[in-house]
Design a protein around this motif. Structure first.
Motif, PDB file in Angstrom:
ATOM      1  N   ARG A  98       0.805  -1.221   0.000  1.00 55.42           N
ATOM      2  CA  ARG A  98       0.000   0.000   0.000  1.00 55.42           C
ATOM      3  C   ARG A  98       0.839   1.273   0.000  1.00 55.42           C
ATOM      4  NH1 ARG A  98      -2.950  -3.970   1.782  1.00 55.42           N
ATOM      5  NH2 ARG A  98      -5.207  -3.910   1.459  1.00 55.42           N
ATOM      6  N   ARG A  99       2.090   1.177   0.416  1.00 58.12           N
ATOM      7  CA  ARG A  99       2.963   2.344   0.435  1.00 58.12           C
ATOM      8  C   ARG A  99       4.412   1.902   0.325  1.00 58.12           C
ATOM      9  NH1 ARG A  99       0.927   4.180   6.046  1.00 58.12           N
ATOM     10  NH2 ARG A  99      -0.863   3.087   5.163  1.00 58.12           N
ATOM     11  N   HIS A 100       5.267   2.830   0.009  1.00 55.91           N
ATOM     12  CA  HIS A 100       6.694   2.531  -0.127  1.00 55.91           C
ATOM     13  C   HIS A 100       7.332   2.423   1.254  1.00 55.91           C
ATOM     14  CE1 HIS A 100      10.781   2.805  -1.806  1.00 55.91           C
ATOM     15  NE2 HIS A 100      11.041   3.573  -0.758  1.00 55.91           N
ATOM     16  N   ASP A 112       5.423   0.789  -3.579  1.00 50.82           N
ATOM     17  CA  ASP A 112       4.068   1.336  -3.656  1.00 50.82           C
ATOM     18  C   ASP A 112       3.335   0.732  -4.858  1.00 50.82           C
ATOM     19  OD1 ASP A 112       1.828   3.224  -4.227  1.00 50.82           O
ATOM     20  OD2 ASP A 112       2.755   4.418  -2.655  1.00 50.82           O
ATOM     21  N   TRP A 113       2.084   0.323  -4.646  1.00 52.19           N
ATOM     22  CA  TRP A 113       1.296  -0.313  -5.712  1.00 52.19           C
ATOM     23  C   TRP A 113       1.117   0.595  -6.920  1.00 52.19           C
ATOM     24  CZ3 TRP A 113      -3.454   1.700  -7.325  1.00 52.19           C
ATOM     25  CH2 TRP A 113      -3.984   2.731  -6.520  1.00 52.19           C
ATOM     26  N   TYR A 224      -0.158  10.242  -6.302  1.00 51.68           N
ATOM     27  CA  TYR A 224       1.195   9.678  -6.353  1.00 51.68           C
ATOM     28  C   TYR A 224       1.954  10.208  -7.574  1.00 51.68           C
ATOM     29  CZ  TYR A 224       4.805   6.067  -6.999  1.00 51.68           C
ATOM     30  OH  TYR A 224       5.990   5.404  -7.184  1.00 51.68           O
TER      31      TYR A 224
END
Length: 682
Positions: A98-100, A112-113, A224
């Motif tokens: 879901r996040r880096h 990150d997706w 993003y």
């Protein structure tokens, strides 16, 4: 540098170890931000406040939600030089989440997706493996990693398999608000999610196709990919009501996005207090796009051409601007098609400029300060007030709806006499404050306000359940993204207002986005096969041109239609479903809610209202059919379909309301009825 490819003797233990290390790395990232000292890097208190707020938002974005998986997939790339999809990633392994998250050296532990390298997780297939050797999905119980499943995309036999974990994630019981779908985004959804910021996308999607989730994930992706731009211009999610917004409000924060504003259309146009209602006929006319022309005529009717010159006295000199010259200025401003208020502000400067020209001809050398002084001269101000008076939007709409003669003049050739009579107030209000404004009136005031002064534009707007908006409401939303783009989400079959959208091309035109691209989602991920098949019996009667949703669920789900003698049996069906895991919605015609409420109370069953968050202790929500749109529950009991249909002003709208109610279930639906079912369901 990503995690190197290394087959472990105990794969599940190694993956759990990577999860623990990733959580520790995320915690370290958060601690690093919390430890920042900004005392010596800010020039003043304003900069300090801004930086402190940014740091606080970053800390919140780095929160580790214990019951939310930090990563849900893994990609192992082949070593394939020259393959564009894997450029920079040959032979490497990436965990998709879901996040880096990065380690102390800055090497990524979770990608990150939304990153380009993550895209093959959603798009790679047997026919186009995109240089992916292996795609691994992870199964979780709470926040604990409990299973994994591999797809070897280079092996045609394996690549054709249906993902068991993917099905389980889609069907996982849901308690609480709506959750994100980053682990289950499908290729056709991913294309919409990753579409560019500059273009407007309209998504027609039937029940269970994930259109709301797609819209929210598109916002997350755009933030993003274009964070700096959208940080300046802003983003907004518009939903049909507060219950719906409360239901979806945790999706973006779970993805680390905390700055997106949420509102209803009524929130956007809240210039006055809404205390009244319109009948359907009046609401349809007030929501018609023709009203914009009526309002524009009424606003600009205040402009009158001058008949007297303007004489400006400065010291011992008198400067005279003749009426014909002022008339030329006024006509030029009218021809420029700028906002009424902007033109009114420009008029004194234009008159002052005419005076300065005379001064220069007489040998003087005036500067800008002199022009500003002349523009503020009492004679100029008086002339401007007479020629181009100020207009208060609410007062103008009040006069239109209360004064038949005023309305007739400005609606001539636009609205018929009968239409004018329909929207006139039977009892005119004496003031803006005493008027019982309706929701449609507030939209008219907002339109008038925009004619007078331009509405600020955002960078991106998501408009959900758009099929229920009137043309004037579309215009109100379009004003908020004139220089930005939009994501429009809806289902024509679920339009339940008298002014419901007839076509998306028409809706996009009213929104000011005629060049928007229309996409259709027809694969159903949420609604079980038997349920959507039953509900689709209504489509020929409510939206004959639409493609029925085809459920991809392997589990057909629970589905029963029960003839019952009364409310006690409806409550019994709820008790039966409460023995299962997950949320339960009891949906009924609005008029039936008090009866069912009493029956539930008599049985000792506690329940929630729409918008209240379900918990493991209280999992039943009593839902008026008018508020069911956009909500979903693991199991649904639908009470008395005929009453749902009869609760609307016409049969088509009633059948659409019933279609909405029938399609709220994720795992099972029980339809209970005492009176005969609508014939369209036979």
């Amino acid at each position: 540098m990503s995690t190197p490819v290394d087959d472990a003797l105990d794969p599940l233990s190694r993956e759990r170890s990577h999860l623990a290390e990733s959580r520790a790395a995320l915690r370290a990232m958060r601690e690093d931000v919390e430890a920042l000292d900004i005392s010596d890097v800010t020039a003043n208190w304003v900069n300090a406040e801004v930086l402190a707020r940014q740091i606080d938002e970053r800390i919140k974005a780095l929160a580790d939600l214990s019951d939310t998986p930090l990563f849900f997939g893994r990609l192992d790339y082949l070593h394939a030089p020259g393959v564009e999809a894997a450029e920079g990633a040959e032979g490497e392994r990436f965990y998709i989440g879901r996040r880096h998250v990065h380690d102390a050296e800055g090497d990524p532990m979770v990608i990150d997706w939304r990153a380009p390298v993550s895209q093959p997780f959603y798009r790679a297939s047997k026919n186009d493996p995109m240089d992916v050797a292996l795609r691994r999905r992870f199964g979780y119980t709470g926040g604990d990693l409990t299973a994994y499943e591999d797809e070897h995309l280079s092996d045609p036999a394996e690549a054709a398999k249906t993902s068991r974990l993917l099905q389980q994630e889609i069907e996982r019981p849901r308690v609480g608000p709506m959750r994100d779908i980053v682990a289950t985004i499908q290729p056709e959804q991913d294309e919409i999610v990753r579409s560019g910021l500059s273009g407007t996308v309209c998504v027609q999607g039937g029940p269970g196709t994930g259109k709301t989730a797609v819209g929210l994930h598109r916002v997350a992706y755009l933030l993003y990919a274009h964070r700096e731009r959208l940080a300046r211009t802003g983003t907004l999610v518009i939903g049909p009501n507060r219950s719906f917004l409360h239901y979806i409000e945790q999706v973006l924060p779970a993805l680390g996005e905390l700055t997106v504003r949420q509102a209803t259309v009524d929130d956007l146009v809240a210039h006055v207090e809404v205390r009244g209602t319109d009948d359907a006929a009046a609401a349809v006319i007030k929501g018609d796009a023709r009203m914009a022309q009526v309002l524009r005529r009424a606003v600009y009717s205040h402009v009158t051409l001058p008949t007297e010159p303007v004489v400006v006295v400065r010291g011992s000199r008198r400067w005279r601007v003749p009426a014909y010259e002022i008339e030329e200025i006024v006509r030029e401003l009218l021809a420029r098609d700028i906002r009424y208020g902007a033109a009114r502000e420009a008029l004194p400067q234009r008159i002052a400029h005419a005076v300065l020209v005379q001064m220069e001809r007489s040998g003087e050398a005036p500067d800008d300060r002199v022009q500003d002084s002349v523009a503020r001269n009492s004679a100029v101000k008086a002339a401007v007030k007479a020629i181009w008076p100020p207009v208060e939007p609410a007062k103008l709409v009040l006069r239109l709806l209360a004064d038949a003669d005023f309305l007739a003049v400005h609606a001539d050739g636009v609205l018929s006499e009968d239409e004018q009579k329909t929207i006139l107030w039977a009892k005119p209000a004496r003031s803006v404050k005493s008027a019982k404004w309706s929701a449609a009136d507030a939209v008219l005031i907002d339109e008038t306000a925009d004619i007078v002064s331009r509405t600020p534009s955002l960078g991106h707007v998501v408009l959900d359940e758009a099929q229920d908006l009137s043309p004037m409401q579309y215009r109100a939303v379009g004003r908020r993204c004139t220089t930005g783009s939009a994501t429009v989400l809806g289902d024509l079959a679920q339009g339940t207002t008298p002014w419901a959208t007839r076509s998306w091309d028409e809706a996009l035109a009213h929104l000011g986005k005629s060049d928007g691209v229309i996409e259709e989602l027809t694969a159903g991920f949420r609604v079980p096969t038997d349920v959507i098949t039953y509900a689709s019996r209504l489509l020929p009667h409510i939206a004959p041109g639409l493609t029925p949703v085809a459920s991809i669920r392997e589990n057909p789900g629970l589905f029963e239609v029960r003839a019952v003698p009364g409310a006690d049996e409806v409550v019994a069906a709820c008790e039966e479903l409460l023995r299962n895991e997950g949320s339960i919605g009891l949906i009924a015609a609005d008029a039936r809610i008090p009866v069912l409420s009493e029956a539930l109370a008599a049985a000792g069953i506690t329940y929630l209202a729409p918008g209240e968050e379900t918990t493991r202790q209280t999992r039943l929500t009593l839902v008026p059919a008018s508020l069911a749109k956009g909500l979903e529950y693991d199991y649904v009991v639908l009470d008395e379909p005929r009453a749902v249909v009869d609760g609307e002003p016409d049969e088509r709208t009633g059948l659409r309301r019933l279609y909405v109610a029938l399609t709220r279930a994720v795992s099972g639906l029980i339809v209970t009825h005492t009176t005969a079912l609508p014939t369209q369901l036979d």
